[in-house]
Scaffold this active site. Sequence first.
Site, mmCIF file in Angstrom:
data_model
loop_
_atom_site.group_PDB
_atom_site.id
_atom_site.type_symbol
_atom_site.label_atom_id
_atom_site.label_comp_id
_atom_site.label_asym_id
_atom_site.label_seq_id
_atom_site.Cartn_x
_atom_site.Cartn_y
_atom_site.Cartn_z
ATOM 1 N N CYS A 27 45.365 26.146 29.274
ATOM 2 C CA CYS A 27 46.024 25.552 30.428
ATOM 3 C C CYS A 27 45.064 24.556 31.088
ATOM 4 C CB CYS A 27 46.454 26.626 31.426
ATOM 5 S SG CYS A 27 45.105 27.393 32.323
ATOM 6 N N CYS A 30 42.039 26.111 32.778
ATOM 7 C CA CYS A 30 41.007 26.589 31.855
ATOM 8 C C CYS A 30 40.198 25.416 31.301
ATOM 9 C CB CYS A 30 41.620 27.433 30.735
ATOM 10 S SG CYS A 30 41.981 29.127 31.278
ATOM 11 N N CYS A 131 48.791 30.291 28.465
ATOM 12 C CA CYS A 131 47.450 29.838 28.075
ATOM 13 C C CYS A 131 46.780 30.862 27.146
ATOM 14 C CB CYS A 131 46.615 29.636 29.337
ATOM 15 S SG CYS A 131 44.873 29.324 29.039
ATOM 16 N N CYS A 134 43.388 32.274 29.521
ATOM 17 C CA CYS A 134 43.520 33.094 30.737
ATOM 18 C C CYS A 134 44.786 33.938 30.708
ATOM 19 C CB CYS A 134 43.470 32.229 31.989
ATOM 20 S SG CYS A 134 44.905 31.141 32.172
ATOM 21 N N ASP A 370 27.907 80.757 61.705
ATOM 22 C CA ASP A 370 28.734 81.667 60.916
ATOM 23 C C ASP A 370 30.117 81.746 61.535
ATOM 24 O OD1 ASP A 370 26.709 82.214 59.151
ATOM 25 O OD2 ASP A 370 25.955 83.922 60.315
#
Length: 555
Positions: A27, A30, A131, A134, A370
């Site tokens: 793409c 990218c 793509c 990615c 306690d």
Amino acid sequence: MTSRGSMLPLKDKDKPLVQKLLAAGCCARCVLRFCCVGLHAAYRQPCQDSLKELQAFVSDAENGKSEQAAAPEPAEGNSTSHDAAGPNSTEENSTSQDAAGAEASEDPPSKRMKLEQSVSEAQADGASRVCVCCLGILQQLSEHTQAVKIAEAVKAENYEFDSLVLSVSLPAQLCVREHSCWLHVKKEVREKCMTLDKDDVIQVKEAFKWIMQSLIAKELRGVSVVTKVRESVFEVGVEFTHPETDADCHFLATACPDCFKPTKNKLSVFTRMAVVKALEKIPADKFLKHYPCPPPRPAGSCSFQDVQCLHVAVFVAGRYNKFCRSLPQTPWVIDGERRMESSVEELIAAPILSAFRADGFNFSSSGREDVDVRTLGNGRPFAMELLNPHRSRLSRAEMKQLQEAINKSSDKIRVRDLQIVTREATGRMKEGEEEKTKSYTALVWTQKPVQKDDIAFLDEIKELSIDQKTPLRVLHRRALAVRQRLVHSMSTRLLDPHHFYLSLKTQAGTYIKEFVHGDFGRTKPNLCELLKTDTDILELDVESVDVDWPPAIPE
Ligand code: ZN
């Protein structure tokens, strides 16, 4: 395409790289990543526009057209000024040659015919195809509608925050695809600049954040988005998966078996960390034998999993009194069965959890008593770590109301000095705890009848050193040891010939019950020895815990 100028800061030597990546099915974003474009605004412009610009840029190269001398100013130039400079960033923008992008639509069809077949294929459907690198994350998954979705998910959680940091979790196989793309264009990248390396490629995660953070912030009005985790207390995690290509990683397990060790709490051995490690180790030729280069075209894009919101813990501190002799400090469970219906921590925690809308808590205190021991006086300091609180800022007045709500909810306990503190401050509660003095009152029974004068000598004893072997009653959970403790002082008040009150100031950690009854001689000296008669302890109250934290809040 409109006739505005390109804003992509690309240079002539990027062309072979752009061409090869487009042909491989990457793409536009990218492509920018592999060109090491660090200009955030370049990623923020619509993917379609970038693709058209890149295609025009490449076709320009194909046709050997002369360069335009100066590109017009980027249309959204104002948004670029603050962006961090990358290897191919803003300063190169002014010499950008891709005004060609503006002309692309005017190119005669004949020019397009000359394009490489694969490039024109990419042009034809590059926009609709997922793509190869990615897997759609920087395409449709970075669109405005996704930002709205994320913002809606955050809103639905109803958190109180004024800044957030976005975190992204990507499928591990994305690293394999990235590596394949890198090997595919390594030569072209090196030709462009010898010093560029795989690490200079902009990460998918980074590009995604550059695109999405401001979009999400816009949807969540008034919220600022910060980029570093430590700057924000509120994290929004977005997770993507891509089951279709999960098997992409599998060859690495046979190629680099030592990188993939099964761990108990991980669903898959193919964690991102392990895959990254394996990819660093595997030689290029071995990788290429097992995995196509460039990566194969996927059928669909990643899917968007849940949005996970996480607010850092808030700490609340105070002091508590316990007025009941049948209330444990923490839930008392033996063999999976509850022995007491409530506990100090539960009584305190319930209203606090609901006020802060937290998911859970961790309770700690300065020592503990306690189940049958009361804690009187100023009370025992405690701190609560509230996990993933949806509210985090309560005013003083609201904290006071919360304290009142706790105190109204039960007569077994009472809380004071309730306040929000820092994580660091809670450490002060445990500081020097062992050296602190604690005050107690014990109701003592004597076998032999005693007179006031028989016990008065106890009032004169100061700094009595005693040796205590680990008491029998706690031996199942504590190591056997002999501990030396100091009884700083005592005072007596006779009740009747067989009963008297003994007040003691002791070093923290002294076992009072054992000091009184002797624990079959395991505590020496003890009260039986001192009084020369059998003694036992009937009641015990903690009168004060001498820890000067948290600070008192004036009523
Ligand atoms: Zn992509």
